[in-house]
Design an enzyme around this catalytic site. Structure first.
Site, short mmCIF file in Angstrom:
data_model
loop_
_atom_site.label_atom_id
_atom_site.label_comp_id
_atom_site.label_asym_id
_atom_site.label_seq_id
_atom_site.Cartn_x
_atom_site.Cartn_y
_atom_site.Cartn_z
N GLU A 1 -25.72 38.59 -29.53
CA GLU A 1 -24.70 37.60 -29.22
C GLU A 1 -25.02 37.02 -27.84
OE1 GLU A 1 -22.49 36.67 -31.30
OE2 GLU A 1 -22.60 38.25 -32.80
N ASP B 1 -16.99 32.42 -50.12
CA ASP B 1 -16.29 32.91 -48.93
C ASP B 1 -16.64 32.07 -47.71
OD1 ASP B 1 -14.54 35.00 -47.73
OD2 ASP B 1 -16.34 35.44 -46.57
#
Length: 314
Positions: free
Chosen positions: A222, A247
């Site tokens: 990240e 989804d």
């Protein structure tokens, strides 16, 4: 020359005779060599099983371990000569040798030993198994997933699901395929569960508090203030690639933060830029990377088989 195989693991004369026979008659010695290979495999298996056990106590010593190892090696050789696990027969078949066996239904452990490569779980589907008084029904195995080992296979197998999701989002199918290809390395780096099953998570969507299904934890990079930081995150697990696309659509349309991106879906560059700005990905170059994949040579070549006469994907 029909020399007998070594009857004990220390019979070097028998092993030497086997090597000589292999040089003179490869086909005739293939079965014996296969059995010797299986015995070595079984020795390794027994050794690992012994090492997994706790110490046998005060009576255990280096001498007892030495004779125990000798016993295991002798046992493995005798088991392989008596039929073994079927590995020798399978190896013989793969190397082109003929195995003397009669055709019979495949079921149970005996058939697995004789036909290890032919046994499938289908013979147990729906059967009730008992163990220690407990009873359980073996569920039917799901259909095997399509093989995705090239960009062409990636596009071919996912095109239909991508097309449906893209129509709902308002982008081109290849745009979603490019995003999925970037996230998963063209399907080669999909997240897998602890038992080896594919998560089918094409877009690496995380399992936040809203997700009630199965999840798997994996380390990920990240970017925080422009610096890459390794973190352990939970990711969603799907039953199929189609469910992953569905989804993805629900994830974007159900969150107000992605409303602007959905409004700009007619322009792929603006769409992915808006996704990045909304926090879909922390990589500061995420949008550019997706567009690079979308316009790259691998994508162009992968789209060729499904292009129509007007040179547009059908």
């Amino acid at each position: 020359m029909n020399a007998l195989p070594a009857s004990v693991y220390t019979d070097f004369q028998g092993l030497a005779a086997l090597k000589h026979q292999a040089r003179q008659d490869q086909a005739g010695s293939l079965a014996q060599v296969a059995r010797q290979f299986e015995s070595l495999f079984m020795q390794m298996m027994l050794k690992q099983m012994r090492q997994a056990n706790l110490s046998e106590g005060l009576l255990e010593s280096s001498n007892t371990r030495f004779y125990r190892d000798m016993y295991d090696q002798q046992l493995a050789l005798h088991l392989s000569e008596s039929g073994g696990l079927g590995i020798g027969a399978m190896l013989q078949r793969q190397l082109g040798g003929q195995v003397d066996e009669t055709s019979k239904p495949i079921s149970g452990l005996d058939s697995y030993r004789d036909h290890p490569a032919a046994v499938t779980p289908s013979g147990l589907h729906g059967k009730k198994l008992k163990s220690g008084g407990a009873e359980a029904t073996v569920a039917s195995a799901p259909a095997p997933a399509a093989s995705i080992d090239t960009p062409e296979a990636f596009v071919r197998n996912l095109w239909s699901s991508a097309e449906q999701a893209a129509a709902a989002v308002g982008v081109e199918p290849e745009a979603l395929l490019a995003q999925a290809a970037l996230e998963t390395g063209w399907g080669q780096h999909l997240i897998h569960t602890a038992d080896g099953r594919s998560s089918h998570n094409l877009f690496n969507i995380k399992a936040d508090a809203r997700w009630q299904g199965e999840r798997v934890f994996r380390e990920t990079l990240e970017y925080i203030d422009g610096v890459a930081v390794k973190r352990r995150e939970a990711f969603r697990v799907y039953d199929s690639y189609q469910q992953s696309f569905q989804d993805y659509l629900a994830f974007l349309s159900g969150s107000p933060r992605y409303a602007e991106a959905m409004q700009q879906s007619g322009d792929s560059a603006a769409y992915f830029s808006a996704l990045q700005q909304a926090g879909y990905a922390t990589d500061p170059h995420y949008a550019k990377k997706v567009l690079r994949v979308m316009g790259g040579e691998e994508m162009r070549q992968a789209l060729v088989p499904i292009q129509g006469q007007d040179n547009r994907p059908i």
